[in-house]
Design a protein around this motif. Sequence first.
Motif, PDB file in Angstrom:
ATOM      1  N   THR A 128      -2.274   3.420   6.760  1.00 12.82           N
ATOM      2  CA  THR A 128      -1.246   2.827   6.053  1.00 12.82           C
ATOM      3  C   THR A 128      -0.553   1.705   7.132  1.00 12.82           C
ATOM      4  O   THR A 128      -0.169   2.424   8.162  1.00 12.82           O
ATOM      5  N   PRO A 129      -0.354   0.396   6.764  1.00  8.67           N
ATOM      6  CA  PRO A 129       0.026  -0.581   7.812  1.00  8.67           C
ATOM      7  C   PRO A 129       1.824  -0.535   7.592  1.00  8.67           C
ATOM      8  O   PRO A 129       2.280  -1.411   6.951  1.00  8.67           O
ATOM      9  N   THR A 130       2.269   0.557   8.267  1.00  7.11           N
ATOM     10  CA  THR A 130       3.596   0.580   8.399  1.00  7.11           C
ATOM     11  C   THR A 130       4.096   0.840   9.807  1.00  7.11           C
ATOM     12  O   THR A 130       5.030   1.090  10.029  1.00  7.11           O
ATOM     13  N   ILE A 188      -7.403  -0.396   5.361  1.00  3.15           N
ATOM     14  CA  ILE A 188      -6.117  -0.674   5.568  1.00  3.15           C
ATOM     15  C   ILE A 188      -5.539  -0.422   4.262  1.00  3.15           C
ATOM     16  O   ILE A 188      -5.770  -1.171   3.228  1.00  3.15           O
ATOM     17  N   ALA A 189      -4.681   0.633   3.951  1.00  2.00           N
ATOM     18  CA  ALA A 189      -3.939   0.848   2.822  1.00  2.00           C
ATOM     19  C   ALA A 189      -2.937  -0.073   2.564  1.00  2.00           C
ATOM     20  O   ALA A 189      -1.581   0.407   2.427  1.00  2.00           O
ATOM     21  N   ASN A 190      -2.833  -1.357   2.502  1.00  2.00           N
ATOM     22  CA  ASN A 190      -1.889  -2.275   2.466  1.00  2.00           C
ATOM     23  C   ASN A 190      -0.974  -2.178   1.218  1.00  2.00           C
ATOM     24  O   ASN A 190       0.074  -2.359   1.038  1.00  2.00           O
ATOM     25  N   MET A 191      -1.803  -1.757   0.106  1.00  2.00           N
ATOM     26  CA  MET A 191      -1.244  -1.764  -1.254  1.00  2.00           C
ATOM     27  C   MET A 191      -0.238  -0.577  -1.288  1.00  2.00           C
ATOM     28  O   MET A 191       0.915  -0.612  -1.709  1.00  2.00           O
ATOM     29  N   ARG A 205       7.949  -0.197   0.797  1.00  2.00           N
ATOM     30  CA  ARG A 205       8.662  -1.225   1.558  1.00  2.00           C
ATOM     31  C   ARG A 205       8.081  -2.522   0.743  1.00  2.00           C
ATOM     32  O   ARG A 205       7.806  -3.411   1.202  1.00  2.00           O
ATOM     33  N   ALA A 206       8.325  -2.536  -0.701  1.00  2.00           N
ATOM     34  CA  ALA A 206       7.986  -3.848  -1.205  1.00  2.00           C
ATOM     35  C   ALA A 206       8.599  -4.965  -0.930  1.00  2.00           C
ATOM     36  O   ALA A 206       8.191  -5.933  -1.114  1.00  2.00           O
ATOM     37  N   ASP A 207       9.864  -4.818  -0.592  1.00  2.00           N
ATOM     38  CA  ASP A 207      10.811  -5.769  -0.022  1.00  2.00           C
ATOM     39  C   ASP A 207      10.445  -6.211   1.280  1.00  2.00           C
ATOM     40  O   ASP A 207      11.158  -7.194   1.980  1.00  2.00           O
ATOM     41  N   SER A 253       9.599   4.997  -6.778  1.00  2.00           N
ATOM     42  CA  SER A 253       9.006   4.044  -7.706  1.00  2.00           C
ATOM     43  C   SER A 253       7.924   4.885  -8.422  1.00  2.00           C
ATOM     44  O   SER A 253       7.302   5.590  -8.031  1.00  2.00           O
ATOM     45  N   PHE A 254       7.484   4.327  -9.619  1.00  2.00           N
ATOM     46  CA  PHE A 254       6.350   4.919 -10.286  1.00  2.00           C
ATOM     47  C   PHE A 254       5.296   4.827  -9.461  1.00  2.00           C
ATOM     48  O   PHE A 254       4.115   5.577  -9.346  1.00  2.00           O
ATOM     49  N   GLY A 255       4.857   3.752  -8.669  1.00  2.00           N
ATOM     50  CA  GLY A 255       3.739   3.434  -7.872  1.00  2.00           C
ATOM     51  C   GLY A 255       3.866   4.470  -6.693  1.00  2.00           C
ATOM     52  O   GLY A 255       2.722   4.679  -6.340  1.00  2.00           O
TER      53      GLY A 255
END
Length: 361
Positions: A18-20, A48-51, A57-59, A132-134
């Motif tokens: 994950t790109p964090t 790359i799990a960018n989703m 970090r949606a913001d 989030s639901f996500g």
Amino acid sequence: MSEKTANGSRARILTGDTPTGQLHLGHWVGSLENRVALQDQYECFFLIANMHAFTTRADKPDEIRRSTIDIIKDWIACGIDPEKSTFVLQTEIPGIAELSWYLAMLLPFNRVMRNPTLKSELDAKGLGDNYSFGFPMYSVGQCADILLFRPELVPVGEDQLAHIEPCREVARRFNQMYCGVDSHTEDEDYVSAGGLFPIPEGKVGRVARLIGTDGKHKMSKSLNNAIFLTDTFKQIKKKMGGLYTGRVAMDEPGDIHNALFDYVRAFIRDDERIKELEEAYSKGDNIGDGHVKVEVAEHIDKLLEPMRERRVPYEGKEGDKKVLELLRAHTEQANNAAEETLYLAKQAMKLDFGKRSLVFA
Ligand code: TRP
């Protein structure tokens, strides 16, 4: 030697990050090292799990994009060869989102929420009920990431095994429900029994859980206890120097099960030397923590040296451009593999209405 499937093609690997933030030594011993070692035997897909990065970090879209590019650079630096392996940028593979929906129907809600890795992530981030639901959806998405590429093997850090298990469950269920596979079938026989999905196996690296330089918690960027693959010798020495063992004098018998000796065993790749150090340290034979720390730092530096060299052609803005070009080319390859699976999955589900063409043909 290469690993073959029953039909003679090369067995597959899928795994990802994950790109964090940038990758660190924990990623190296937990999974990256395995990827590099296995890339010749297997057909590899690295995702790359960018989703997923948007779940918490949606913001911060700029940071996610930056980190996406940096992780590709880390991979190449590690020795993952873009000529041999396929990079999968999650948000460019529409089949992932589509398959996630179908799989979500086969996973009980309570099963998803029982995932201990999801729980500890929520704890670590102090999110409580405020997510989030996500967020839980990402664990269903991770099943789709994996199954869309039909891998036999998923090299991951220990914490990720909790995501592989529901993936195996949902693969069995799909194969039983839509491909007529008997529920008593052994995991390794699902495909020969007519199933679409192999039941993938997780493979944990040489060091399942590397402790951070705080000597307490798992190495993690957010805990500020990580040695990054981009660190200089000076930075490595400084971080190692800060590793607390509680030992006061070098003639005091030391505990070779402390965090420092986890590093000794993880990064000094010479069994004789490890034994020598363990013996001297446990006897308090005039061997100080400082000395051991420097020796470990030197070995880590030696490990990172070739990575620094491989990174050179990818430095700066020009390097970013090269990475984006690579990603574009690899996206086409990845979608070919993904669309083939989705075509077959929808056929099995009696959903072959449309004109989804066989891109792979
Ligand atoms: N959740 C994984 C991590 O943060 C990244 C990931 C996403 C992954 N999809 C995957 C890993 C599929 C293995 C397989 O490390």
